[in-house]
Scaffold this motif. Structure first.
Motif, PDB file in Angstrom:
ATOM      1  N   ASP A   1     -10.152   2.925  -9.124  1.00 39.43           N
ATOM      2  CA  ASP A   1     -11.169   3.953  -8.914  1.00 39.43           C
ATOM      3  C   ASP A   1     -12.413   3.526  -9.673  1.00 39.43           C
ATOM      4  O   ASP A   1     -12.554   3.776 -10.874  1.00 39.43           O
ATOM      5  CB  ASP A   1     -10.643   5.296  -9.419  1.00 39.43           C
TER       6      ASP A   1
ATOM      7  N   ARG B   1      -5.129  -7.522  -9.053  1.00 42.18           N
ATOM      8  CA  ARG B   1      -5.554  -6.863  -7.815  1.00 42.18           C
ATOM      9  C   ARG B   1      -6.742  -5.938  -8.099  1.00 42.18           C
ATOM     10  O   ARG B   1      -7.713  -5.887  -7.347  1.00 42.18           O
ATOM     11  CB  ARG B   1      -4.375  -6.072  -7.260  1.00 42.18           C
ATOM     12  N   ALA B   2      -6.657  -5.178  -9.198  1.00 40.41           N
ATOM     13  CA  ALA B   2      -7.719  -4.244  -9.547  1.00 40.41           C
ATOM     14  C   ALA B   2      -9.024  -4.975  -9.880  1.00 40.41           C
ATOM     15  O   ALA B   2     -10.111  -4.513  -9.528  1.00 40.41           O
ATOM     16  CB  ALA B   2      -7.283  -3.384 -10.724  1.00 40.41           C
TER      17      ALA B   2
ATOM     18  N   ARG C   1       0.810  -1.211   0.000  1.00 37.53           N
ATOM     19  CA  ARG C   1       0.000   0.000   0.000  1.00 37.53           C
ATOM     20  C   ARG C   1       0.850   1.271   0.000  1.00 37.53           C
ATOM     21  O   ARG C   1       0.351   2.346  -0.305  1.00 37.53           O
ATOM     22  CB  ARG C   1      -0.913   0.017   1.222  1.00 37.53           C
TER      23      ARG C   1
ATOM     24  N   PRO D   1      -7.989   6.871  -4.755  1.00 37.30           N
ATOM     25  CA  PRO D   1      -8.980   6.063  -4.027  1.00 37.30           C
ATOM     26  C   PRO D   1      -8.423   4.763  -3.450  1.00 37.30           C
ATOM     27  O   PRO D   1      -8.667   4.436  -2.296  1.00 37.30           O
ATOM     28  CB  PRO D   1     -10.052   5.796  -5.089  1.00 37.30           C
ATOM     29  N   SER D   2      -7.704   3.976  -4.239  1.00 37.35           N
ATOM     30  CA  SER D   2      -7.123   2.705  -3.778  1.00 37.35           C
ATOM     31  C   SER D   2      -5.793   2.509  -4.488  1.00 37.35           C
ATOM     32  O   SER D   2      -5.753   2.120  -5.654  1.00 37.35           O
ATOM     33  CB  SER D   2      -8.068   1.535  -4.081  1.00 37.35           C
TER      34      SER D   2
ATOM     35  N   TRP E   1      -1.915   1.017  -5.095  1.00 40.13           N
ATOM     36  CA  TRP E   1      -1.064  -0.160  -4.918  1.00 40.13           C
ATOM     37  C   TRP E   1       0.297   0.088  -5.575  1.00 40.13           C
ATOM     38  O   TRP E   1       0.380   0.646  -6.658  1.00 40.13           O
ATOM     39  CB  TRP E   1      -1.702  -1.406  -5.542  1.00 40.13           C
TER      40      TRP E   1
ATOM     41  N   GLU F   1     -11.077  -5.774  -6.976  1.00 36.97           N
ATOM     42  CA  GLU F   1     -11.734  -4.604  -6.379  1.00 36.97           C
ATOM     43  C   GLU F   1     -12.847  -4.066  -7.273  1.00 36.97           C
ATOM     44  O   GLU F   1     -13.414  -3.005  -6.998  1.00 36.97           O
ATOM     45  CB  GLU F   1     -10.701  -3.514  -6.093  1.00 36.97           C
TER      46      GLU F   1
ATOM     47  N   VAL G   1      -3.758   2.739  -9.421  1.00 32.64           N
ATOM     48  CA  VAL G   1      -4.822   3.345  -8.615  1.00 32.64           C
ATOM     49  C   VAL G   1      -6.155   2.807  -9.114  1.00 32.64           C
ATOM     50  O   VAL G   1      -6.491   2.975 -10.290  1.00 32.64           O
ATOM     51  CB  VAL G   1      -4.796   4.880  -8.707  1.00 32.64           C
TER      52      VAL G   1
END
Length: 330
Positions: free
Chosen positions: A257, A288-289, A207, A234-235, A237, A292, A255
Motif C-alpha cells: 500500500d 515483491r513489495a 494473488r 490494495p495489493s 500477496w 511495487e 499487503v
C-alpha cells in the motif's frame, strides 16, 4: 526530575496538564517520607479527588495519590525512532486498516465503524481517528447500537505509546466500564534489509489463498467471510513454501500500500522451525513489495510471542506503538 534552584525536588504539574506527557516521582510508602521512590512516565489522563492517573506506553494505567508526589514535570513527546522509517500513528492506523478490510463500514464523524460477521476484532471494531461528531457518551451509545443491530459485541480499537495516540480515550473508556481485552504491538522497519536477508528460494507467490495455504493458516475452518477479509487490501500477496504434505512448510501474507508493506500470517510447520523458513517467506514478500514501490514494512505481534519478536528484531523491525481492543461492558 524537576529540581529547584535550591536543589530540592519540586512538583511542577497540576490538573491543568491532563492530556500532556509527564514524568513524576513518588514515594512507594505514603507514610515513609524518606523511603523508596519510583518514577513513572506517561500521559496524564486524569487528576480528580487527589488521585492522578498516568497511562504508560504499554497502556497500563498507574494510579498515584497526590500526597505521595515528590517531583513532577511535563516532558516532550516520546522521542522519535532512531532507526527505520518515520511514521505517525494516524498513518499506520489507516494503512493497517486498509490491509484488513471489513465487509461493511460506516462513518460516525471521523470514527469508522467496521464489521465482518465477527471474524477478528480488527475487522469488527471502531477505528476512532478524530472527532465522532457528538459527545463521547452519545458516540459510545451509537457504537453499542450499531454493533448490537448486527449481533456483535461492541469493540473500539485504541493505541498508546506514540505521538498522536489515544491515551485519553483509553482512560475515558476504562472509566465508563469498557474492558481492555487484547493488546499487541505494531512494529515497523525498512524493507530492503528484509529482502536482503535470504534468497527466498522455493517460495511461491500467489494473488489468492489456495487450499494448501489455508491448511497451514492458524485459523481453521476459514469461512467465506474470512476469505474476503484475507483477500482485501490494495495489493495482496500470499506466500507458500511447499512441504511434503497437503499443507505448505511455511506461509505468509503481505499487503502493499504505497510506501508500506504489511506482513501477516507468517507461520511455519512446528516440525520445521528454526530453519530460516519464516525469513525466506518474508524476504520473498519484501522483494515483491519493493518492485511495487514500497520501502517500509509493518507488522503486528503479541507481546508474549517471544519467537516472533526475536525474528522481527533480527530483521530490523522495532515497536512503534501498542494497540488495544476495548469491549463495551455489560
Amino acid at each position: 526530575m524537576e529540581i529547584s534552584a535550591s536543589g530540592r525536588l519540586v512538583v511542577r504539574i497540576n490538573a491543568a496538564d491532563v492530556g500532556k506527557r509527564v514524568s513524576v516521582r513518588r514515594r512507594l510508602d505514603p507514610r515513609d517520607t524518606r523511603g523508596e521512590f519510583t518514577d513513572t512516565v506517561g500521559v496524564l489522563t486524569s487528576w480528580d479527588n487527589g488521585v492522578l492517573v498516568i497511562t504508560r506506553r504499554d497502556g497500563e494505567r498507574v494510579r498515584i495519590v497526590e500526597s505521595t508526589l515528590v517531583a513532577g514535570k511535563v516532558v516532550p513527546p516520546a522521542p522519535a525512532r532512531r532507526r527505520g522509517p518515520s511514521a505517525t500513528y494516524d498513518e499506520l492506523a489507516r494503512v493497517s486498516s486498509r490491509a484488513w478490510r471489513p465487509l461493511e463500514s460506516e462513518r460516525l464523524g471521523d470514527w469508522e465503524l467496521r464489521a465482518a460477521a465477527g471474524f477478528t476484532r480488527r475487522a469488527n471494531s471502531v477505528l476512532p481517528l478524530g472527532d465522532p461528531g457528538r459527545p463521547l457518551d452519545a458516540a459510545l451509545d451509537a457504537v453499542r447500537d450499531w454493533y448490537g443491530a448486527r449481533g456483535l459485541p461492541a469493540y473500539i480499537q485504541t493505541a498508546t505509546g506514540a505521538e498522536g495516540t489515544q491515551e485519553l480515550l483509553c482512560a475515558w473508556l476504562a472509566e465508563r466500564g469498557w474492558v481492555r481485552e487484547v493488546s499487541a504491538e505494531l512494529w515497523i522497519g525498512a524493507l530492503a534489509p528484509v529482502a536482503d536477508r535470504a534468497e527466498g528460494a522455493g517460495v511461491v507467490l500467489a494473488r489468492e489463498a489456495d487450499a494448501g495455504w489455508l491448511a497451514r493458516y492458524q485459523r481453521k475452518g476459514v469461512s467465506e467471510v474470512a476469505l474476503r477479509v484475507l483477500g482485501s487490501g490494495p495489493s495482496v500477496w500470499f506466500a507458500s513454501v511447499p512441504g511434503e504434505g497437503a499443507a505448505p512448510a511455511a506461509i505468509g501474507r503481505c499487503v502493499v500500500d504505497g510506501r508500506w508493506a504489511g506482513f501477516a500470517a507468517v507461520e511455519v510447520d512446528p516440525a520445521l522451525r528454526r530453519r530460516g523458513l519464516a525469513t525466506e517467506v518474508m524476504a520473498a514478500l519484501a522483494r515483491r513489495a519493493l518492485t511495487e514501490g514500497a520501502s517500509a514494512g509493518w507488522l503486528q505481534v503479541e507481546t508474549d510471542n517471544t519467537q516472533a519478536r526475536a525474528l522481527y528484531g533480527r530483521l530490523g523491525f522495532d515497536a512503534h506503538h501498542t494497540y488495544h481492543h476495548f469491549r463495551a461492558g455489560h
